[in-house]
Design a protein around this motif. Structure first.
Motif, PDB file in Angstrom:
ATOM      1  N   ASP A 107      -7.668   3.471   2.386  1.00  0.00           N
ATOM      2  CA  ASP A 107      -7.477   2.849   3.708  1.00  0.00           C
ATOM      3  C   ASP A 107      -7.936   1.312   3.951  1.00  0.00           C
ATOM      4  O   ASP A 107      -7.593   0.569   4.688  1.00  0.00           O
ATOM      5  CB  ASP A 107      -8.114   3.590   4.775  1.00  0.00           C
ATOM      6  CG  ASP A 107      -7.450   5.027   4.893  1.00  0.00           C
ATOM      7  OD1 ASP A 107      -6.462   5.235   4.401  1.00  0.00           O
ATOM      8  OD2 ASP A 107      -8.276   6.232   5.459  1.00  0.00           O
ATOM      9  N   ASP A 108      -8.719   0.867   2.967  1.00  0.00           N
ATOM     10  CA  ASP A 108      -9.300  -0.273   3.094  1.00  0.00           C
ATOM     11  C   ASP A 108      -8.790  -1.325   2.139  1.00  0.00           C
ATOM     12  O   ASP A 108      -8.984  -2.631   2.008  1.00  0.00           O
ATOM     13  CB  ASP A 108     -10.813  -0.444   2.860  1.00  0.00           C
ATOM     14  CG  ASP A 108     -11.246   0.579   1.383  1.00  0.00           C
ATOM     15  OD1 ASP A 108     -10.384   1.175   0.687  1.00  0.00           O
ATOM     16  OD2 ASP A 108     -12.242   0.103   0.936  1.00  0.00           O
ATOM     17  N   LEU A 109      -7.576  -0.725   1.447  1.00  0.00           N
ATOM     18  CA  LEU A 109      -6.768  -1.423   0.572  1.00  0.00           C
ATOM     19  C   LEU A 109      -7.409  -2.282  -0.557  1.00  0.00           C
ATOM     20  O   LEU A 109      -7.755  -3.479  -0.657  1.00  0.00           O
ATOM     21  CB  LEU A 109      -5.920  -2.433   1.215  1.00  0.00           C
ATOM     22  CG  LEU A 109      -4.966  -1.979   2.475  1.00  0.00           C
ATOM     23  CD1 LEU A 109      -4.456  -3.431   3.138  1.00  0.00           C
ATOM     24  CD2 LEU A 109      -4.303  -0.870   2.027  1.00  0.00           C
ATOM     25  N   GLN A 110      -8.072  -1.427  -1.634  1.00  0.00           N
ATOM     26  CA  GLN A 110      -8.885  -1.725  -2.395  1.00  0.00           C
ATOM     27  C   GLN A 110      -7.774  -2.278  -3.613  1.00  0.00           C
ATOM     28  O   GLN A 110      -6.938  -1.894  -3.829  1.00  0.00           O
ATOM     29  CB  GLN A 110      -9.688  -0.870  -3.179  1.00  0.00           C
ATOM     30  CG  GLN A 110     -10.774  -0.192  -2.287  1.00  0.00           C
ATOM     31  CD  GLN A 110     -11.403   1.176  -2.803  1.00  0.00           C
ATOM     32  OE1 GLN A 110     -11.397   1.260  -4.278  1.00  0.00           O
ATOM     33  NE2 GLN A 110     -11.895   1.893  -1.844  1.00  0.00           N
ATOM     34  N   THR A 151      -7.040  -2.937  -7.188  1.00  0.00           N
ATOM     35  CA  THR A 151      -7.485  -2.099  -8.284  1.00  0.00           C
ATOM     36  C   THR A 151      -6.981  -2.911  -9.813  1.00  0.00           C
ATOM     37  O   THR A 151      -7.692  -3.514 -10.396  1.00  0.00           O
ATOM     38  CB  THR A 151      -6.927  -0.800  -8.344  1.00  0.00           C
ATOM     39  OG1 THR A 151      -5.507  -0.597  -8.170  1.00  0.00           O
ATOM     40  CG2 THR A 151      -7.636   0.047  -7.186  1.00  0.00           C
ATOM     41  N   LEU A 168      -2.761  -1.239  -4.762  1.00  0.00           N
ATOM     42  CA  LEU A 168      -4.010  -1.160  -3.877  1.00  0.00           C
ATOM     43  C   LEU A 168      -4.320   0.289  -3.601  1.00  0.00           C
ATOM     44  O   LEU A 168      -3.558   1.302  -3.785  1.00  0.00           O
ATOM     45  CB  LEU A 168      -3.314  -1.570  -2.353  1.00  0.00           C
ATOM     46  CG  LEU A 168      -2.999  -3.246  -2.430  1.00  0.00           C
ATOM     47  CD1 LEU A 168      -2.242  -3.286  -1.179  1.00  0.00           C
ATOM     48  CD2 LEU A 168      -4.039  -3.993  -2.682  1.00  0.00           C
ATOM     49  N   TYR A 169      -5.325   0.670  -2.961  1.00  0.00           N
ATOM     50  CA  TYR A 169      -5.884   2.076  -2.971  1.00  0.00           C
ATOM     51  C   TYR A 169      -6.789   2.154  -1.832  1.00  0.00           C
ATOM     52  O   TYR A 169      -7.683   1.341  -1.711  1.00  0.00           O
ATOM     53  CB  TYR A 169      -6.639   2.448  -4.312  1.00  0.00           C
ATOM     54  CG  TYR A 169      -7.255   3.699  -4.203  1.00  0.00           C
ATOM     55  CD1 TYR A 169      -6.266   4.752  -4.414  1.00  0.00           C
ATOM     56  CD2 TYR A 169      -8.595   4.043  -3.820  1.00  0.00           C
ATOM     57  CE1 TYR A 169      -6.893   6.008  -4.473  1.00  0.00           C
ATOM     58  CE2 TYR A 169      -9.092   5.348  -3.768  1.00  0.00           C
ATOM     59  CZ  TYR A 169      -8.180   6.393  -3.985  1.00  0.00           C
ATOM     60  OH  TYR A 169      -8.711   7.647  -3.875  1.00  0.00           O
ATOM     61  N   MET A 208     -15.421  -3.276  -6.160  1.00  0.00           N
ATOM     62  CA  MET A 208     -14.132  -3.391  -5.508  1.00  0.00           C
ATOM     63  C   MET A 208     -13.973  -4.634  -4.506  1.00  0.00           C
ATOM     64  O   MET A 208     -14.879  -4.812  -3.571  1.00  0.00           O
ATOM     65  CB  MET A 208     -13.836  -2.118  -4.749  1.00  0.00           C
ATOM     66  CG  MET A 208     -13.411  -0.920  -5.757  1.00  0.00           C
ATOM     67  SD  MET A 208     -11.894  -1.241  -6.391  1.00  0.00           S
ATOM     68  CE  MET A 208     -11.582   0.338  -7.344  1.00  0.00           C
ATOM     69  N   PRO A 225       0.734  -1.087  -0.197  1.00  0.00           N
ATOM     70  CA  PRO A 225       0.047   0.166  -0.126  1.00  0.00           C
ATOM     71  C   PRO A 225       0.896   1.193  -0.144  1.00  0.00           C
ATOM     72  O   PRO A 225       0.273   2.362  -0.267  1.00  0.00           O
ATOM     73  CB  PRO A 225      -0.930  -0.096   1.352  1.00  0.00           C
ATOM     74  CG  PRO A 225      -0.126  -1.085   1.888  1.00  0.00           C
ATOM     75  CD  PRO A 225       0.548  -1.955   1.142  1.00  0.00           C
ATOM     76  N   GLU A 238     -10.707  -8.541   2.681  1.00  0.00           N
ATOM     77  CA  GLU A 238     -11.548  -9.321   2.140  1.00  0.00           C
ATOM     78  C   GLU A 238     -11.186 -10.550   1.403  1.00  0.00           C
ATOM     79  O   GLU A 238     -11.514 -11.713   1.648  1.00  0.00           O
ATOM     80  CB  GLU A 238     -12.840  -8.542   1.083  1.00  0.00           C
ATOM     81  CG  GLU A 238     -13.874  -9.322   0.865  1.00  0.00           C
ATOM     82  CD  GLU A 238     -14.945  -8.665  -0.151  1.00  0.00           C
ATOM     83  OE1 GLU A 238     -15.855  -9.013  -0.577  1.00  0.00           O
ATOM     84  OE2 GLU A 238     -14.455  -7.431  -0.760  1.00  0.00           O
ATOM     85  N   THR A 252     -11.312  -5.781  -1.403  1.00  0.00           N
ATOM     86  CA  THR A 252     -10.282  -5.214  -0.668  1.00  0.00           C
ATOM     87  C   THR A 252      -9.509  -6.377  -0.297  1.00  0.00           C
ATOM     88  O   THR A 252      -9.854  -7.720  -0.225  1.00  0.00           O
ATOM     89  CB  THR A 252     -10.963  -4.612   0.652  1.00  0.00           C
ATOM     90  OG1 THR A 252     -11.683  -5.490   1.554  1.00  0.00           O
ATOM     91  CG2 THR A 252     -11.994  -3.592   0.314  1.00  0.00           C
TER      92      THR A 252
END
Length: 388
Positions: free
Chosen positions: A251-254, A256, A248-249, A311, A208, A316, A313
């Motif tokens: 605070d929830d680390l999507q 992408t 990743l993008y 998305m 991240p 997840e 995360t």
């Protein structure tokens, strides 16, 4: 003031309309190469190293397009003040042409590439061009260099349309001069392969600390400025034993994109449904890939599992890995088509992904289906002959 603004807006519309009307394929001037180059052997092909005999050049100046030119592949004579060199007013596309068993040459969904280039050009304030006329010009170029299209299922002719500003001035402003050009060249697989293996899995670095795109930015456009900042991160990934970067993008680390590829996860979701999932386009973070759209279109047509654009995360995804719900993960794009992913490096830990151990059944099926369409083995509206 309002009246003046209205006049300015009207003038811009008239200029745009005039520029479109002067972009005409019938005006093309063709100069054939006097000494054709020696073509490389199939086993010598390296991605992006060899170029075919001709190129297409279209110049914009004085609010109109000059006659398009197809001419021998050659260097440009440029001003060191061209604004594309200083301010990144530049965009490009990646396409391929394929040889069929009966000798035809096919393009794959060229309309989508052209539309994406037009969107990016508009964002960069580059002059408008007519997409239909451009496709005719591209076909004319490919007819002239049809012998450069490899006669192989593992190779193709890579096509690189590029659009740059050519104003010879220092100053940040919308361009009034531009060049749209196309070069082509034969290529083999994008990732280095061992032996006859055309379907090699890659490993991703997920960190991240590095961000490719952000909301409100230009991550959804194929601008050259999106690529240079990723090179240093790619070096970091390679130093850690990874072939690509999982971007990743937030605070929830999507999750992408994967390198320059769109990113897909095939899993059993928390509701117990088989699901193929990829990031949506509405965030502005994701490049609308042609292969991405084709994967979505095919799998929705199959109707065998749920297909979702949203998305995912990293937390997840890790929960799904821990509960053995992840089946396959892959990236996709024009250069590689389908690239299976079998592991990730996250927080200094290797995370195995069962893509290959589960047989990569979906990845293989998509790869084969798309390949068969591209080379004409399966007739499909997406496969467009250059002679049509």
């Amino acid at each position: 003031m309002l009246a003046r603004r209205g006049i300015t807006s009207c003038t811009r519309l008239l200029t745009a309309s005039r520029s479109l009307s002067t972009f005409q394929s019938k005006d093309v001037i063709v100069t054939k190469a006097g000494h054709p180059k020696i073509k490389p052997k199939l086993d010598e092909l390296v991605f992006g190293k060899y170029f075919s005999d001709h190129m297409l050049v279209c110049d914009y100046k004085d609010a109109e397009w000059e006659h398009p030119r197809i001419l021998p592949f050659q260097n440009f004579s440029i001003s060191p003040a061209w604004t594309s060199l200083h301010y990144g007013i530049q965009c490009f596309e990646g396409m391929k042409a394929y040889k069929t068993s009966d000798g035809d040459v096919r393009l794959f969904r060229p309309d989508l590439n052209i539309q994406r280039m037009q969107r990016t050009a508009n964002m960069l304030t580059l002059p408008e061009f007519d997409g239909d006329e451009f496709l005719v010009l591209l076909k004319n170029l490919l007819k002239l260099d049809a012998s450069w299209v490899p006669d192989s299922n593992s190779a193709s002719l890579y096509i690189r349309p590029t659009y740059i500003s050519t104003d010879p001035v220092i100053g940040v402003r919308p361009p009034t001069e531009a060049r749209l050009f196309v070069i082509t060249g034969p290529v083999g697989p994008y990732y280095e392969q061992k032996g006859t293996d055309l379907f090699k899995a890659v490993k991703l670095m997920a960190d991240p600390a590095y961000v490719r795109a952000w909301e409100g930015g230009i991550g959804a456009y194929k601008a050259g400025g999106n690529y240079a900042p990723t090179l240093k991160v790619q070096q970091v990934a390679a130093s850690r034993g990874c072939q690509q970067v999982l971007w990743l993008y937030g605070d929830d680390l999507q999750m992408t994109e994967a390198g320059t590829m769109n990113f897909f996860v095939y899993w059993t979701n928390e509701q117990g449904e088989r699901e193929l999932i990829t990031a949506p386009l509405d965030s502005g973070l994701i490049l609308p890939g042609v292969t991405r759209q084709s994967v979505l279109d095919l799998t929705r047509e199959w109707g065998e599992f749920k297909v979702t654009e949203r998305m995912v995360t990293m937390p997840e995804f890790l929960r799904a890995i821990e509960s053995d719900r992840v089946i396959e993960v892959f990236g996709c794009g024009t250069a590689c088509m389908i690239a299976p992913i079998d592991s990730m490096l996250f927080e200094n830990k290797d995370i195995p992904i069962p893509t290959m151990s589960s047989g990569a059944i979906l990845s293989q099926r998509l790869f084969t289906t798309l390949s068969d369409i591209q080379v004409g083995k399966t007739e499909h509206p997406w496969s467009v002959s250059i002679y049509s």
